[in-house]
Design an enzyme around this catalytic site. Sequence first.
Site, short mmCIF file in Angstrom:
data_model
loop_
_atom_site.label_atom_id
_atom_site.label_comp_id
_atom_site.label_asym_id
_atom_site.label_seq_id
_atom_site.Cartn_x
_atom_site.Cartn_y
_atom_site.Cartn_z
N GLN A 1 4.17 -1.08 2.41
CA GLN A 1 2.87 -0.47 2.45
C GLN A 1 1.90 -0.88 1.22
O GLN A 1 0.79 -0.98 1.65
CB GLN A 1 3.14 1.11 2.06
CG GLN A 1 1.84 1.90 1.98
CD GLN A 1 2.41 3.51 1.99
OE1 GLN A 1 2.83 4.13 3.01
NE2 GLN A 1 2.27 3.99 0.76
N GLU B 1 -6.55 2.13 1.09
CA GLU B 1 -6.63 1.91 -0.36
C GLU B 1 -7.35 0.91 -0.98
O GLU B 1 -7.43 0.49 -2.04
CB GLU B 1 -5.27 2.36 -1.01
CG GLU B 1 -4.40 3.67 -0.58
CD GLU B 1 -3.42 3.73 -1.51
OE1 GLU B 1 -3.09 2.87 -2.56
OE2 GLU B 1 -2.66 4.72 -1.30
N LYS C 1 2.58 12.82 -7.95
CA LYS C 1 1.22 13.34 -7.12
C LYS C 1 1.20 14.67 -7.29
O LYS C 1 2.06 15.36 -6.65
CB LYS C 1 1.56 12.72 -5.94
CG LYS C 1 1.47 11.25 -5.57
CD LYS C 1 2.19 10.79 -3.97
CE LYS C 1 1.78 9.51 -3.52
NZ LYS C 1 2.59 9.03 -2.36
N SER D 1 -3.47 8.28 -0.65
CA SER D 1 -4.52 7.25 0.25
C SER D 1 -5.59 7.93 0.91
O SER D 1 -6.80 7.23 1.13
CB SER D 1 -3.60 6.57 1.65
OG SER D 1 -2.95 7.86 2.22
N LYS E 1 -1.22 4.48 -10.51
CA LYS E 1 -1.40 3.87 -9.02
C LYS E 1 -2.67 4.53 -8.26
O LYS E 1 -2.19 5.64 -7.87
CB LYS E 1 0.05 3.95 -8.44
CG LYS E 1 0.06 3.00 -7.17
CD LYS E 1 1.43 3.26 -6.54
CE LYS E 1 1.66 2.81 -5.15
NZ LYS E 1 2.08 3.87 -4.15
P1 PGA Z 1 0.07 8.40 0.83
O1 PGA Z 1 0.49 7.13 0.05
O2 PGA Z 1 -0.95 8.93 -0.13
O3 PGA Z 1 -0.31 7.90 2.18
O4 PGA Z 1 1.34 9.29 0.89
C1 PGA Z 1 0.54 6.75 -1.26
C2 PGA Z 1 2.12 6.27 -1.56
O5 PGA Z 1 2.93 6.05 -0.68
O6 PGA Z 1 2.44 5.82 -2.57
ZN ZN Z 2 4.75 5.78 -1.88
#
Ligand code: PGA
Ligand code: ZN
Length: 423
Positions: free
Chosen positions: A164, A206, A337, A367, A388
């Site tokens: 990713q 992103e 998060k 994302s 991040k």
């Molecule tokens: P997501 O990706 O916000 O789509 O979950 C961010 C990540 O996986 O770190």
């Molecule tokens: Zn991740």
Amino acid sequence: MSSCIASLRAYEVLDSRGRPTVEAEVTLSSGITARASVPSGASTGRHEAVELRDGDAARYSGRGVLRAIANVEGEISAALRGLDATERALIDATLRSLDGTPNCSRLGGNAILAASVATARAAALAQDVPLWQHLGGDQSSVLPRPMINALSGGLHAEHSVDLQDYLAIPVAATTFPEAIEHVARVLAALADELRARGRTLLRADEGGFAADLGNRDGLELLVAAIERAGFAPGDEIAIGLDVAASHLVAEGGYRLAADNETVTADVWSERLIAWTQDFPIVSIEDPFGEDDWAPWPRLTAALESRVQIIGDDLLCTQLDRLEQAISTDAANAVLVKANQVGTLSDALAVGARAREANWRVIVSARSGETEDDWLADLAIAAGPGQLKVGSLTQSERLAKYNRLLRISATRADGGALARWGSA
Ligand code: PGA
Ligand code: ZN
């Protein structure tokens, strides 16, 4: 008391994918108002807080958040009214107990987080301090070191590559502005490398380049860009990976579509170890699936402290999953998060527990983001650690970087970072 909560309101705004999300606005009895909007993931973990969506196909393909908004304006506003906004632990505990479920599924994690952040911001205004100071206290002064998305794949880029994120980590920079400038140079060189190879410069969710590559090719390309920018790979700019492997799980192991093979967890683990020997990789996120606990400790032990092994989907910013990971040495770093758990206090508690166990803490965007910048303050408060957010493009990413550049400009130390390896 002037910092008493008078009322909350909420409404839909759009995130960076053009999907609706919740913005909440808090009014204090003093007349102070503050608002906050919340992000949304695409490669979400199974164990994260539930984002309440309307499911009404007639609006935004079912992605409307009018029910979450009604919850903010109804039950949440009624429960918080009269409480002191500066009592963050009480506010957030009230939100969680009002919801009453372990995963915020009744009121919605989106409703709860928007209320939590808007209230914290109002409290900071009432106290006349920056949000990071309200959240982290006076001692939270070191800025987060950014790990910055260079190449994107997986669910963020229509599976152009399987991994990713390929991230540039400015390990030699001593201040936040210097870190940003170093990576900006690498990203410009990466664009030149892609152009020279006749590759697309299209960007993913992103802001990373969504190049169609083999998984190992991405590593070679990023090293070439680091060198082209005049940096020493490893010593000045290192590489981080987010495998986001939960989304590669297939019959028999992990499906690497870009390389047209399916590998067992053991083979995948050996491959990652080999890559860390061939490339300056210092960070690997979600190398295995969110419920595939078995291979995590072996990889973490094999790479020792040379490489931070980050649990994102594995841990989902949940204290009980973090405890399990600490007790089994499944990883040595946690991605934080806030919308995976529900409130700012829960997110800070996960960061604090991880640091107590000598784990690294990386505060992360989603994302799907908005132009709100509270994440920058959360990253300072949860630090010293890392951040991040995505690439150095798109205003929903830049809002966070620019807030930290602004804060750096007010600091006598220019926005000093902790030494790489210590945070
Ligand atoms: P997501 O990706 O916000 O789509 O979950 C961010 C990540 O996986 O770190
Ligand atoms: Zn991740």
